[in-house]
Design an enzyme around this catalytic site. Structure first.
Site, PDB file in Angstrom:
ATOM      1  CG  ASP A 120     -10.336   8.328   4.515  1.00 11.53           C
ATOM      2  OD1 ASP A 120     -10.871   8.551   3.492  1.00 11.53           O
ATOM      3  OD2 ASP A 120      -8.988   8.089   4.465  1.00 11.53           O
ATOM      4  N   GLY A 135       0.941  -1.406   0.139  1.00 10.31           N
ATOM      5  CA  GLY A 135      -0.007   0.077   0.144  1.00 10.31           C
ATOM      6  C   GLY A 135       0.966   0.998  -0.105  1.00 10.31           C
ATOM      7  N   GLY A 151       0.787   5.832   0.206  1.00  4.12           N
ATOM      8  CA  GLY A 151      -0.017   6.999   0.302  1.00  4.12           C
ATOM      9  C   GLY A 151       0.784   8.066   0.191  1.00  4.12           C
TER      10      GLY A 151
END
Length: 648
Positions: A459, A343, A345
Site C-alpha cells: 500500500d 485522518g 478511513g
C-alpha cells in the site's frame, strides 16, 4: 538492517582470474618434421637419401680435406699399398664418427633447445656409433673386393640409425615436458597461495573495519535512543571518568508511557579497540585446498562482496517499545484527551490525543469492530498489529500499544507532526529531483528491511508517508501488509499503484512493492501518477498496456530507474532479482546517496515542516470531528466479535 554495496543495475562484479601462460620450451621444434641424413652437415627436410654416393663423396671429401693426403705419393709396392690403406681406413673411421654425430638430428635438437637451460655442451661420447668396419688385412691382390665390404656396413648404418632415432629423440623430449609441467604446477600453486593469502588478509581487514563500524553504529544508535527518551540504558563502564545523570523523558512520543532512562556521557574515543597493526600481524591460516578453479574463485568473491555490502548496515532491533494491553481498556482511555481528527478511513479514524499525566502527544487509530467484520478486514487488521508490534525501523512509524473495548479496536502510535507527503506534494505541485531521491532512498531502506522479514507492504502511496520534525520519512498504515513466503492472491491496494500481476490475479509477492516505488517516484517528480483515469477499469487497462509518457525535463537517470521498476514481467523487475534491493541501491540515480549515513539519520531532510509545538496539527487536513470513545454498553452486553480479535 544490513547494507549491501553491489553494482546490479550497474551489474558489475569484480572477479579474479588466474592467467598462467605456459612456457613452451619446444617452440623451436617443428611439430611434424622428418629428418634424413644428407650429404651436408645436419638433417634436411628431404625425403630420400642415396647412401652409396653420399658415403663415397664423404670419404673422398674427407680424404681431400686432409692435410696429410694432399701431396701423398703414389703407391709403389704392395707393402706401401697396405700401409696407405690402413692409414686411410683409420682416418675415415675417425671422421665418420665426428661427421655422423654432427649430422644427427638429435644432436641439433638438443643443441638448439637445451641452450635455454645454460651453457650446455654435448658430450663427445654422445653419438650414433656405427658398427666398426672389417679391419682385417687382405692381400694386395683383392683391393676391389675390400671396397664393397666397406660400403656394405655403411649402407646398413642409416637404416639402424633411423630405427634408433625416434626412441632416443622421444626420451629427452618427454623428460623436458615432465620438467616443464612440474615447474608450471609449482608456479600455479605459488600464485594461488599468494592470492589466497591476500584474500585472507583483505577479509581480516574488512572484518576489523566492520567491527569498528558496528561499534560506532551501536554507540550512535544508543545516543539516538537516549535523545528520543525511549529505552532505559544503564551507564557503561569506561576507562575515563564519566558523569551519569538520570532524567525524566519529555519526548512527545513516549513520555505517556512514564519511562525513565539514564544518559551516559561517553564519547566514541573512550571506547577501547584492539590495534589494527596487531591484528594484521597475526599469522593467517592457508586453506586446506589452495588450488581452486577460477569459476569457484569468482563465486566466492561475489559472495564476499554481497556479504560485505549487506553487513554495512546493522539489522534494526525488535520493537521493544510495544507494551502489553492494559487490564482495563476503559481506564486506559481515560488517560488520554482527544484533540482532533487527523485522518480517516473506511472503517475508522485517526485521532491526535494528549496524555493527561505528562502532556505528551500520540496518534490513536480507532476501528469499529462491526465495520471491520463487514468489510472482511479481520485478517488484515490482526496482521497489522502483529507486524508492527514485532518490528522497529527508523523510517517506519512506531506502535506502542494495542487494546480493545466492547465495540472498538485501538492502536496507539507515535505522533508524526510533519503531516503527509501527499499534502506537501499537492502544495508544491511536484518535488525536485534531490527531494524525491531523498524520500525514495529512505523508502528503499524500509522496503529492504520489510522484505528480509518476508513482509509485503502492498500500500505504498503518498497518503501513507509521513514527515517527522527532522524531515525524514515514516511509513504508516500497515493494513494491507502481510507476511508472505512465496505468493499471495488477495486483491488489495490503491488502483493507480497496483502491479500487473495483482490485476491479473496471477499471484504476487515482494515485487509489487518495487512496482509501487516506481509509480511513487514518477508522481513525486511529475506531480501525477503515470497511469491515471477517472474510471478504475481504465486505470487497469493502462497499467496492463504499460505505456508511460514522461514530461519534458525529466531526469534521465530517474527515467531509467522508473522504467526498470515498472517492468511488467516481475521476474525481470529491478528489486525482484537475485540481489533484491541491492540492485536498486546500486542504480546510478542513487549514486550520491550514502546509505549508512542515511540510515543513521545524520542529516536532516530536504524539507523541514513548520511545527509550532509538539501538538501542532496544522500540517494535517481538516476532517469532520467524531467522538473517539463511545459510551460503555450495558453490563449485559456480550461482544459478538471477541473470538475474532482474541490475539489483538
Amino acid at each position: 538492517m544490513s547494507n549491501s554495496n553491489n553494482n546490479s543495475s550497474s551489474g558489475n562484479h569484480n572477479s579474479t582470474t588466474i592467467n598462467n601462460p605456459k612456457v613452451n620450451v619446444y617452440s623451436n621444434i617443428p611439430n611434424s618434421t622428418t629428418y634424413t641424413y644428407g650429404s651436408g652437415g645436419g638433417g634436411t627436410l628431404s625425403g630420400n637419401n642415396t647412401n652409396n654416393n653420399n658415403t663415397n663423396n664423404n670419404n673422398n671429401n674427407n680424404n681431400n680435406s686432409s692435410g696429410d693426403n694432399k701431396n701423398h705419393s703414389p703407391v709403389t709396392s704392395a707393402t706401401d699399398r697396405l700401409t696407405k690403406m690402413d692409414i686411410e681406413e683409420k682416418w675415415d673411421n675417425k671422421n665418420y664418427e665426428k661427421d655422423e654425430r654432427e649430422k644427427s638430428p638429435l644432436f641439433h635438437i638438443l643443441a638448439s633447445n637445451l641452450n635455454s637451460f645454460g651453457n650446455f655442451k654435448v658430450p663427445s661420447t654422445f653419438s650414433l656409433t656405427p658398427p666398426e668396419p672389417n679391419k682385417q688385412q687382405q692381400p694386395q691382390q683383392q683391393p676391389q673386393q675390400q671396397q664393397p665390404q666397406q660400403q656394405q656396413p655403411q649402407q646398413q648404418q642409416p637404416q639402424q640409425q633411423q630405427q634408433q632415432q625416434p626412441q632416443q629423440q622421444q626420451q629427452p623430449q618427454q623428460q623436458l615436458q615432465q620438467n616443464n609441467q612440474q615447474q608450471q604446477q609449482q608456479l600455479q600453486q605459488q600464485q594461488l597461495q599468494q592470492q589466497l593469502q591476500q584474500q585472507q588478509q583483505q577479509q581480516q581487514q574488512q572484518q576489523q573495519q566492520q567491527q569498528q563500524k558496528q561499534q560506532k553504529q551501536q554507540q550512535q544508535q544508543q545516543q539516538h535512543l537516549h535523545q528520543d527518551g525511549i529505552v532505559n540504558t544503564p551507564s557503561t563502564t569506561q576507562t575515563s571518568t564519566t558523569t551519569t545523570t538520570t532524567t525524566t523523558t519529555t519526548n512527545p512520543h513516549t513520555s505517556g508511557l512514564s519511562l525513565q532512562h539514564a544518559h551516559s556521557s561517553y564519547t566514541p574515543s573512550n571506547v577501547l579497540h584492539s590495534p589494527t597493526h596487531f591484528q594484521s600481524s597475526l599469522p593467517t591460516r592457508l586453506d586446506t585446498n589452495p588450488i581452486t578453479t577460477p569459476i569457484r574463485q569468482q563465486q566466492q568473491s561475489q559472495q564476499q562482496l554481497q556479504q560485505q555490502q549487506l553487513q554495512q548496515i546493522p539489522p534494526p532491533t525488535v520493537n521493544s517499545f510495544f507494551l502489553p494491553p492494559p487490564v482495563n481498556a476503559r481506564e486506559r482511555l481515560k488517560e488520554f484527551k482527544q484533540i482532533r481528527v487527523i485522518g480517516t478511513g473506511t472503517f475508522g479514524k485517526v485521532y491526535l490525543i494528549q496524555n493527561t499525566k505528562d502532556g505528551c502527544y500520540y496518534a490513536m487509530k480507532c476501528l469499529n469492530k462491526a465495520y471491520v467484520v463487514q468489510l472482511k478486514q479481520v485478517e488484515h487488521l490482526n496482521s497489522e498489529k502483529s507486524i508492527l508490534s514485532s518490528i522497529h525501523h527508523p523510517f517506519i512509524v512506531n506502535l506502542y500499544q494495542a487494546f480493545q473495548d466492547e465495540k472498538k479496536l485501538y492502536l496507539l502510535f507515535e505522533y508524526v507532526a510533519g503531516g503527509e507527503v501527499f499534502t506537501h506534494l499537492r502544495k508544491s505541485m511536484k518535488f525536485s529531483n534531490s527531494t524525491a531521491k531523498f524520500y525514495a532512498a529512505e523508502i528503499v531502506l524500509a522496503l529492504e528491511f520489510l522484505h528480509k522479514q518476508n513482509i509485503v507492504y502492498r500500500d505504498l502511496k503518498p497518503e501513507n508517508l509521513l514527515i517527522d520534525n527532522q524531515g525524514h520519512i515514516k511509513i504508516t498504515d500497515f493494513g494491507f501488509a502481510k507476511r508472505v513466503e512465496d505468493r499471495t492472491f488477495t486483491l488489495c491496494g490503491t488502483p493507480e499503484y497496483l502491479a500487473p500481476e495483482i490485476i491479473q490475479s496471477k499471484g504476487h509477492g515482494k515485487a509489487v512493492d518495487w512496482w509501487a516505488l516506481g509509480i511513487l517516484i514518477f508522481e513525486m517528480l511529475a506531480g501525477y501518477p503515470p497511469f491515471y483515469d477517472d474510471d478504475t477499469f481504465a486505470i487497469y487497462n493502462k497499467i496492463l498496456a504499460g505505456r508511460i509518457t514522461f514530461p519534458l525535463g525529466f531526469d534521465v537517470d530517474a527515467k531509467d530507474l522508473i522504467k526498470r521498476l515498472l517492468t511488467a514481467d516481475r521476474t525481470r523487475r529491478l528489486g525482484a532479482l537475485k540481489d533484491g534491493a541491492l540492485d536498486v541501491k546500486n542504480h546510478r540515480w542513487f549514486s550520491d546517496i550514502n546509505w549508512e549515513r542515511l540510515y543513521q539519520r545524520r542529516d536532516n531532510g530536504p524539507f523541514i515542516p513548520k511545527i509550532q509545538h509538539q501538538g501542532d496539527s496544522s500540517n494535517f487536513e481538516m476532517y469532520d470531528e467524531e467522538e473517539m470513545v463511545e459510551e460503555p454498553p450495558s453490563s449485559n452486553y456480550v461482544d459478538p466479535y471477541a473470538h475474532l480479535f482474541k490475539d489483538f
